[in-house]
Scaffold this motif. Structure first.
Motif, mmCIF file in Angstrom:
data_model
loop_
_atom_site.group_PDB
_atom_site.id
_atom_site.type_symbol
_atom_site.label_atom_id
_atom_site.label_comp_id
_atom_site.label_asym_id
_atom_site.label_seq_id
_atom_site.Cartn_x
_atom_site.Cartn_y
_atom_site.Cartn_z
ATOM 1 N N ALA A 97 0.754 -1.171 0.040
ATOM 2 C CA ALA A 97 -0.035 0.031 0.194
ATOM 3 C C ALA A 97 0.847 1.221 0.015
ATOM 4 N N ALA A 98 2.005 1.199 0.564
ATOM 5 C CA ALA A 98 2.680 2.291 0.775
ATOM 6 C C ALA A 98 4.129 1.920 0.944
ATOM 7 N N VAL A 99 5.347 2.587 0.064
ATOM 8 C CA VAL A 99 6.811 2.616 0.391
ATOM 9 C C VAL A 99 7.098 3.973 0.771
ATOM 10 N N LEU A 100 7.840 4.019 1.946
ATOM 11 C CA LEU A 100 8.097 5.321 2.659
ATOM 12 C C LEU A 100 9.532 5.762 2.107
ATOM 13 N N PRO A 101 9.716 7.079 2.152
ATOM 14 C CA PRO A 101 11.195 7.517 1.527
ATOM 15 C C PRO A 101 12.380 6.522 2.055
ATOM 16 N N ARG A 102 13.080 6.446 1.018
ATOM 17 C CA ARG A 102 14.116 5.482 1.285
ATOM 18 C C ARG A 102 15.502 6.148 2.291
ATOM 19 N N ALA A 103 15.998 5.238 3.172
ATOM 20 C CA ALA A 103 17.100 5.968 3.867
ATOM 21 C C ALA A 103 18.357 5.415 3.104
ATOM 22 N N ASP A 104 19.370 5.464 3.830
ATOM 23 C CA ASP A 104 20.820 4.909 3.200
ATOM 24 C C ASP A 104 20.794 3.555 2.813
ATOM 25 N N VAL A 105 21.276 3.456 1.585
ATOM 26 C CA VAL A 105 20.891 2.144 1.054
ATOM 27 C C VAL A 105 22.497 1.205 1.495
ATOM 28 N N THR A 213 -8.246 1.966 4.743
ATOM 29 C CA THR A 213 -6.874 1.901 5.290
ATOM 30 C C THR A 213 -5.829 2.311 4.023
ATOM 31 N N LEU A 214 -6.333 2.072 2.745
ATOM 32 C CA LEU A 214 -5.507 2.353 1.894
ATOM 33 C C LEU A 214 -5.442 3.852 1.630
ATOM 34 N N ALA A 215 -6.523 4.282 1.957
ATOM 35 C CA ALA A 215 -6.637 5.677 1.603
ATOM 36 C C ALA A 215 -6.000 6.322 2.679
ATOM 37 N N LEU A 216 -5.785 5.902 3.747
ATOM 38 C CA LEU A 216 -5.188 6.587 4.904
ATOM 39 C C LEU A 216 -3.563 6.312 4.834
ATOM 40 N N LEU A 217 -3.245 5.351 4.064
ATOM 41 C CA LEU A 217 -1.643 4.972 3.611
ATOM 42 C C LEU A 217 -1.487 5.614 2.318
ATOM 43 N N GLU A 218 -2.037 6.168 1.496
ATOM 44 C CA GLU A 218 -1.712 6.691 0.263
ATOM 45 C C GLU A 218 -0.909 7.887 0.484
ATOM 46 N N PRO A 219 -1.176 9.002 1.388
ATOM 47 C CA PRO A 219 -0.114 9.975 1.512
ATOM 48 C C PRO A 219 1.305 9.642 1.909
ATOM 49 N N LEU A 220 1.446 8.448 2.458
ATOM 50 C CA LEU A 220 2.771 8.103 2.914
ATOM 51 C C LEU A 220 3.845 7.396 1.927
ATOM 52 N N ASN A 221 3.071 7.313 0.729
ATOM 53 C CA ASN A 221 3.952 6.788 -0.318
ATOM 54 C C ASN A 221 4.684 7.682 -1.016
ATOM 55 N N ASP A 222 6.097 7.148 -1.173
ATOM 56 C CA ASP A 222 7.118 8.082 -1.742
ATOM 57 C C ASP A 222 7.361 7.337 -3.155
ATOM 58 N N ALA A 223 6.861 8.496 -4.354
ATOM 59 C CA ALA A 223 7.033 8.058 -5.715
ATOM 60 C C ALA A 223 8.260 7.479 -6.228
ATOM 61 N N ALA A 224 9.224 8.176 -5.920
ATOM 62 C CA ALA A 224 10.717 7.821 -6.267
ATOM 63 C C ALA A 224 11.150 6.578 -5.626
ATOM 64 N N THR A 225 10.906 6.380 -4.342
ATOM 65 C CA THR A 225 11.367 5.138 -3.882
ATOM 66 C C THR A 225 10.754 3.902 -4.201
ATOM 67 N N SER A 226 9.276 4.078 -4.554
ATOM 68 C CA SER A 226 8.500 3.271 -4.870
ATOM 69 C C SER A 226 8.851 2.773 -6.256
ATOM 70 N N VAL A 227 9.163 3.695 -7.261
ATOM 71 C CA VAL A 227 9.753 3.377 -8.706
ATOM 72 C C VAL A 227 11.150 2.442 -8.491
ATOM 73 N N ALA A 228 11.880 2.844 -7.789
ATOM 74 C CA ALA A 228 12.965 2.282 -7.563
ATOM 75 C C ALA A 228 12.807 0.815 -6.946
ATOM 76 N N VAL A 229 12.045 0.494 -5.932
ATOM 77 C CA VAL A 229 11.937 -0.653 -5.354
ATOM 78 C C VAL A 229 11.020 -1.604 -6.313
ATOM 79 N N THR A 230 10.475 -0.980 -7.183
ATOM 80 C CA THR A 230 9.567 -1.879 -8.073
ATOM 81 C C THR A 230 10.421 -2.330 -9.106
ATOM 82 N N CYS A 231 11.766 -1.501 -9.580
ATOM 83 C CA CYS A 231 12.521 -2.307 -10.721
ATOM 84 C C CYS A 231 13.284 -3.212 -9.772
ATOM 85 N N GLU A 232 13.942 -2.896 -8.625
ATOM 86 C CA GLU A 232 14.621 -3.992 -8.087
ATOM 87 C C GLU A 232 13.729 -5.236 -7.732
ATOM 88 N N ARG A 233 12.556 -5.163 -7.513
ATOM 89 C CA ARG A 233 12.027 -6.497 -6.992
ATOM 90 C C ARG A 233 11.519 -7.021 -8.366
#
Length: 308
Positions: A97-105, A213-233
């Motif tokens: 439902a959400a991926v938060l901004p990424r920390a140090d990798v 719950t999905l609506a509550l979580l939507e603002p937490l999603n970080d677009a750049a992190t979500s894109v990067a994680v999607t690629c890696e997964r």
């Protein structure tokens, strides 16, 4: 945010920090006056098995299975995970439902006897529970001895202080979140030690049919992190990666493009294959999948089969 919104989490200090962080982000977006979500600690198989390598018992799903079951039963409304612990295929009925901004990798090097991995004396013992880290250590320093090193961050620090190993490697993000950044002797660059897929990212899983719950979580999603994680997964999924396969991958997003680097190794580190691809960020999943196909072609059909 209703007070009855239970958040499922593992019980380690790092897992609790991450769950509390999600709770804080929810309160920041939706207001503390609407109530505070409660944390529900759930013991997982991965937490209970401490004396043997996880690969012997099924890999990553051991850290999520019981939490997934609680989510599907409705015992909890959402679950917070380190993204690198999430299997690439979630159980039917659940979604990311959400991926938060990424920390140090990056990975941190910790040792009382040397300032860096390169400076460890010949024959030194490196403790790690990660096949990825172990294989890359052996690739860089085949003279070192790698031993299994299970437990949460604090447990591993105690083992290191007790002389069980001369050095260990931990995620820099985890140390930072726990206020233990000073425990790191040095930090390895991603060129020296390519991180785990989705390392440094926090993911929130919910039921697909839970619109509130999905609506509550939507603002937490970080677009750049979500894109990067999607690629890696996607890369990991293409290789059918699990805790049995030493696989690393990192996607970096910037100016509308994505750069992906992937690596697969034999457990002993003697054989390895890498790949790098760049493309538009809106093709992140395809890029990850193509990188997986490319590295599979280079490694040959028997490479992955021999690791299973």
């Amino acid at each position: 945010m209703p007070a009855s919104l239970p958040i499922g989490t593992r019980g380690s200090p790092l897992a609790l920090w991450q769950a509390e962080h999600v709770r804080d982000r929810l309160s920041a977006h939706h207001g503390p006056d609407r109530g505070a979500a409660m944390l529900k600690v759930i013991s997982t198989s991965g937490d209970r098995i401490q004396d043997k390598p996880l690969a012997e018992f099924g890999g990553k799903g051991l850290f999520t299975k019981e939490i997934d079951e609680a989510l599907l039963r409705g015992d909890i409304a959402l679950a917070v995970h380190s993204m690198k612990d999430l299997p690439t295929q979630l159980p039917e009925g659940l979604c990311l439902a959400a991926v938060l901004p990424r920390a140090d990798v990056r990975d941190a090097f910790l040792s009382p006897v040397a300032p860096s991995l390169a400076a460890l004396p010949e024959g030194a013992v490196v403790g790690t529970s990660s096949l990825r880290r172990g294989a890359q250590v052996r690739r860089l320093r085949p003279d070192l001895k790698v031993v299994d090193f299970r437990g949460n961050v604090q447990t591993r620090l105690r083992k290191l202080a007790g002389g069980v190993a001369d050095a260990t490697l931990l995620a820099k993000a985890g140390l930072d979140r726990l206020g233990l950044a000073d425990a790191a002797t040095s930090v390895l660059s991603v060129e020296e030690m390519l991180p785990a897929v989705a390392q440094g990212a926090i993911g929130v899983v919910a039921r697909e049919d839970d619109a509130e719950t999905l609506a509550l979580l939507e603002p937490l999603n970080d677009a750049a992190t979500s894109v990067a994680v999607t690629c890696e997964r996607a890369f990991l999924a293409e290789l059918d990666g699990s805790c049995r396969t030493p696989i690393a991958g990192l996607a970096e997003v910037g100016a509308g493009t994505i750069r992906f680097r992937g690596l697969i190794l034999s457990p002993g580190g003697a054989e390895w294959h890498d790949v790098e691809m760049t493309g538009p960020m809106d093709e992140a999943e395809a890029i990850g999948r193509q990188a997986g196909e490319a590295i599979r072609g280079r490694a040959g059909p028997s490479f992955l089969e021999n690791l299973m």
